[in-house]
Design a protein around this motif. Structure first.
Motif, PDB file in Angstrom:
ATOM      1  N   ALA A  88       0.825  -1.205   0.000  1.00  0.00           N
ATOM      2  CA  ALA A  88       0.000   0.000   0.000  1.00  0.00           C
ATOM      3  C   ALA A  88       0.860   1.256   0.000  1.00  0.00           C
ATOM      4  O   ALA A  88       0.536   2.244  -0.674  1.00  0.00           O
ATOM      5  CB  ALA A  88      -0.925  -0.008   1.213  1.00  0.00           C
ATOM      6  N   ALA A  89       1.967   1.222   0.734  1.00  0.00           N
ATOM      7  CA  ALA A  89       2.861   2.386   0.793  1.00  0.00           C
ATOM      8  C   ALA A  89       3.486   2.690  -0.560  1.00  0.00           C
ATOM      9  O   ALA A  89       3.931   3.817  -0.805  1.00  0.00           O
ATOM     10  CB  ALA A  89       3.956   2.140   1.830  1.00  0.00           C
ATOM     11  N   ASN A  90       3.514   1.693  -1.448  1.00  0.00           N
ATOM     12  CA  ASN A  90       4.091   1.868  -2.772  1.00  0.00           C
ATOM     13  C   ASN A  90       3.038   2.004  -3.875  1.00  0.00           C
ATOM     14  O   ASN A  90       3.338   1.847  -5.053  1.00  0.00           O
ATOM     15  CB  ASN A  90       5.033   0.707  -3.085  1.00  0.00           C
ATOM     16  N   GLY A  91       1.816   2.285  -3.461  1.00  0.00           N
ATOM     17  CA  GLY A  91       0.776   2.571  -4.438  1.00  0.00           C
ATOM     18  C   GLY A  91       0.177   1.355  -5.110  1.00  0.00           C
ATOM     19  O   GLY A  91      -0.488   1.475  -6.140  1.00  0.00           O
ATOM     20  N   VAL A  92       0.407   0.161  -4.552  1.00  0.00           N
ATOM     21  CA  VAL A  92      -0.148  -1.051  -5.147  1.00  0.00           C
ATOM     22  C   VAL A  92      -1.629  -1.159  -4.770  1.00  0.00           C
ATOM     23  O   VAL A  92      -1.983  -1.172  -3.595  1.00  0.00           O
ATOM     24  CB  VAL A  92       0.617  -2.307  -4.689  1.00  0.00           C
ATOM     25  N   VAL A  93      -2.463  -1.252  -5.781  1.00  0.00           N
ATOM     26  CA  VAL A  93      -3.907  -1.373  -5.593  1.00  0.00           C
ATOM     27  C   VAL A  93      -4.339  -2.829  -5.653  1.00  0.00           C
ATOM     28  O   VAL A  93      -5.275  -3.242  -4.968  1.00  0.00           O
ATOM     29  CB  VAL A  93      -4.645  -0.546  -6.665  1.00  0.00           C
ATOM     30  N   TYR A  94      -3.637  -3.627  -6.473  1.00  0.00           N
ATOM     31  CA  TYR A  94      -3.962  -5.044  -6.629  1.00  0.00           C
ATOM     32  C   TYR A  94      -2.672  -5.845  -6.660  1.00  0.00           C
ATOM     33  O   TYR A  94      -1.702  -5.466  -7.325  1.00  0.00           O
ATOM     34  CB  TYR A  94      -4.744  -5.289  -7.923  1.00  0.00           C
ATOM     35  N   SER A  95      -2.679  -6.982  -5.942  1.00  0.00           N
ATOM     36  CA  SER A  95      -1.482  -7.814  -5.879  1.00  0.00           C
ATOM     37  C   SER A  95      -1.866  -9.280  -5.866  1.00  0.00           C
ATOM     38  O   SER A  95      -2.883  -9.666  -5.278  1.00  0.00           O
ATOM     39  CB  SER A  95      -0.672  -7.481  -4.617  1.00  0.00           C
ATOM     40  N   GLU A  96      -1.062 -10.100  -6.540  1.00  0.00           N
ATOM     41  CA  GLU A  96      -1.174 -11.548  -6.430  1.00  0.00           C
ATOM     42  C   GLU A  96       0.110 -12.066  -5.811  1.00  0.00           C
ATOM     43  O   GLU A  96       1.207 -11.654  -6.210  1.00  0.00           O
ATOM     44  CB  GLU A  96      -1.415 -12.175  -7.809  1.00  0.00           C
ATOM     45  N   THR A  97      -0.031 -12.945  -4.842  1.00  0.00           N
ATOM     46  CA  THR A  97       1.142 -13.406  -4.107  1.00  0.00           C
ATOM     47  C   THR A  97       1.228 -14.920  -4.130  1.00  0.00           C
ATOM     48  O   THR A  97       0.215 -15.625  -4.137  1.00  0.00           O
ATOM     49  CB  THR A  97       1.123 -12.896  -2.653  1.00  0.00           C
ATOM     50  N   PHE A  98       2.457 -15.421  -4.167  1.00  0.00           N
ATOM     51  CA  PHE A  98       2.716 -16.855  -4.190  1.00  0.00           C
ATOM     52  C   PHE A  98       2.749 -17.396  -2.765  1.00  0.00           C
ATOM     53  O   PHE A  98       3.498 -16.907  -1.919  1.00  0.00           O
ATOM     54  CB  PHE A  98       4.044 -17.150  -4.882  1.00  0.00           C
ATOM     55  N   LEU A  99       1.943 -18.435  -2.521  1.00  0.00           N
ATOM     56  CA  LEU A  99       1.857 -19.079  -1.223  1.00  0.00           C
ATOM     57  C   LEU A  99       2.204 -20.554  -1.378  1.00  0.00           C
ATOM     58  O   LEU A  99       1.722 -21.201  -2.316  1.00  0.00           O
ATOM     59  CB  LEU A  99       0.437 -18.965  -0.662  1.00  0.00           C
ATOM     60  N   GLY A 136      -4.398 -15.016  -3.952  1.00  0.00           N
ATOM     61  CA  GLY A 136      -3.347 -15.996  -3.720  1.00  0.00           C
ATOM     62  C   GLY A 136      -3.145 -16.951  -4.876  1.00  0.00           C
ATOM     63  O   GLY A 136      -4.095 -17.333  -5.563  1.00  0.00           O
ATOM     64  N   ILE A 137      -1.881 -17.327  -5.075  1.00  0.00           N
ATOM     65  CA  ILE A 137      -1.493 -18.345  -6.051  1.00  0.00           C
ATOM     66  C   ILE A 137      -0.657 -19.379  -5.304  1.00  0.00           C
ATOM     67  O   ILE A 137       0.398 -19.055  -4.748  1.00  0.00           O
ATOM     68  CB  ILE A 137      -0.654 -17.740  -7.195  1.00  0.00           C
ATOM     69  N   VAL A 138      -1.132 -20.620  -5.277  1.00  0.00           N
ATOM     70  CA  VAL A 138      -0.355 -21.694  -4.640  1.00  0.00           C
ATOM     71  C   VAL A 138       0.829 -22.028  -5.529  1.00  0.00           C
ATOM     72  O   VAL A 138       0.697 -22.142  -6.752  1.00  0.00           O
ATOM     73  CB  VAL A 138      -1.219 -22.945  -4.427  1.00  0.00           C
ATOM     74  N   THR A 139       1.993 -22.186  -4.926  1.00  0.00           N
ATOM     75  CA  THR A 139       3.163 -22.621  -5.691  1.00  0.00           C
ATOM     76  C   THR A 139       3.736 -23.906  -5.104  1.00  0.00           C
ATOM     77  O   THR A 139       3.854 -24.051  -3.887  1.00  0.00           O
ATOM     78  CB  THR A 139       4.294 -21.569  -5.702  1.00  0.00           C
TER      79      THR A 139
END
Length: 334
Positions: A88-99, A136-139
């Motif tokens: 959020a501090a870097n202006g990201v509005v949408y994120s997908e993360t590897f779990l 989330g994206i499972v890896t």
């Protein structure tokens, strides 16, 4: 380009598709958690408090050591909050993360559900309070081998929904072949998940082609080494396979000697759908604001180029259409 223009570009709202959840853990968070648990992790930090490693293989070891203090669903919920604060501090509005279920319950579906519920609760709270949407994206972990990957794929298939939206592969690209993991990718595809795989970061263009042909992925993590074979580049453009490009990571790890040598601009001009992400930001001393500013400075990209990159990211996002439309409005994309 003026300093004012660079600052304006770096502050633009952003979408990020390639972010390793544990790899985004601020060093201060991991140090604090280790202290709470009386675990000595001093060997993985430099004197300035940042992560310390020699090369990519050692990086993986340090990454796993840092991850070792993340034990409970509550730990991962707290990590989620810390990661999204940085986004959020870097202006990201949408994120997908590897779990990885390997780190969240050891690949057991029941345990994985508990971890996932805790992470999602923290993510939902962050969306309400910080305005950043996470999916989330499972890896599976490539160097853990194809058999262990099946456990990760089962976890993904059993929990696929509108929040857990994808399946992919991370880890040491020099271990095995993409096709060794076809069973796991087929399982995830049958569960309705979108697919991505790390390829073409360390190995060459053929690795990228194999990920597309053998695993039938929708996106490629990195993919930059495809530039070594223009036939592969053109294949990516024709099939509209989106690349999750992490320029700062590639330069920091020595895949390219400098940002000026990085092929992201060549790939873009050749018609490949490229996006920008940070990979493991605290490990590589980067942020999304820094990535934007560095790219604008190096390649003289104006705001319209970054609009294209953001549009690519939203179009390639694994979320449902309703979420995509909502995020596009936030980003003022038509």
């Amino acid at each position: 380009m003026s300093d004012e223009a660079l600052i304006a570009i770096s502050k633009r709202p952003k979408a990020e598709l390639h972010l390793h959840f544990e790899g985004a853990a601020p060093p201060s968070f991991i140090r604090g958690l280790a202290k709470e648990k009386n675990v000595d992790l001093s060997g993985i930090f430099r004197e300035d408090g940042s992560y310390d490693y020699r090369d990519f293989v050692h990086f993986l070891s340090v990454y796993e050591a840092a991850t070792s203090v993340l034990k409970t669903p509550e730990d991962f919920a707290r990590l989620c909050t810390a990661v999204l604060e940085q986004s959020a501090a870097n202006g990201v509005v949408y994120s997908e993360t590897f779990l990885s279920p390997d780190f969240c319950g050891g690949g057991d579906v029941g345990a994985w559900r508990e971890y996932l519920a805790a992470i999602r609760e923290a993510a939902d709270h962050a969306e309400r309070t910080m305005g950043v949407t996470l999916r989330g994206i499972v890896t599976c972990i490539r160097h853990f081998g194809p058999e262990q990957a099946k456990s990760a794929a089962l976890c993904a298939a059993e929990t696929a929904d509108d929040w857990l939206v994808g399946f992919g592969m991370a880890g040491d690209e020099n271990k095995g072949k993409q096709r060794d993991f076809a069973y796991s990718f087929d399982m995830a595809r049958e569960a309705g998940l979108k697919l991505t795989s790390h390829a073409g970061e360390w190995r060459g263009p053929q690795e990228v082609r194999e990920a597309v042909d053998d695993l039938r992925v929708d996106r490629i993590g990195h993919g930059v080494r495809s530039i070594g074979d223009l036939a592969v580049v053109d294949m990516l453009a024709e099939k509209q396979v989106t690349l999750e490009v992490c320029p700062g990571s590639n330069v920091f790890l020595g895949v390219y000697g400098s940002l000026a040598e990085h092929p992201i601009d060549q790939l873009r001009k050749r018609g490949v759908k490229v996006t920008v992400s940070t990979d493991d930001p605290p490990f590589f001393h980067t942020t999304m604001e820094k990535e934007y500013g560095d790219l604008a400075r190096c390649f003289n990209w104006d705001a319209s180029v970054f609009d294209d990159l953001t549009r690519n990211a939203i179009d390639a996002a694994f979320c449902d259409d309703q979420t995509r439309e909502t995020i596009a409005k936030k980003l003022e994309l038509s």
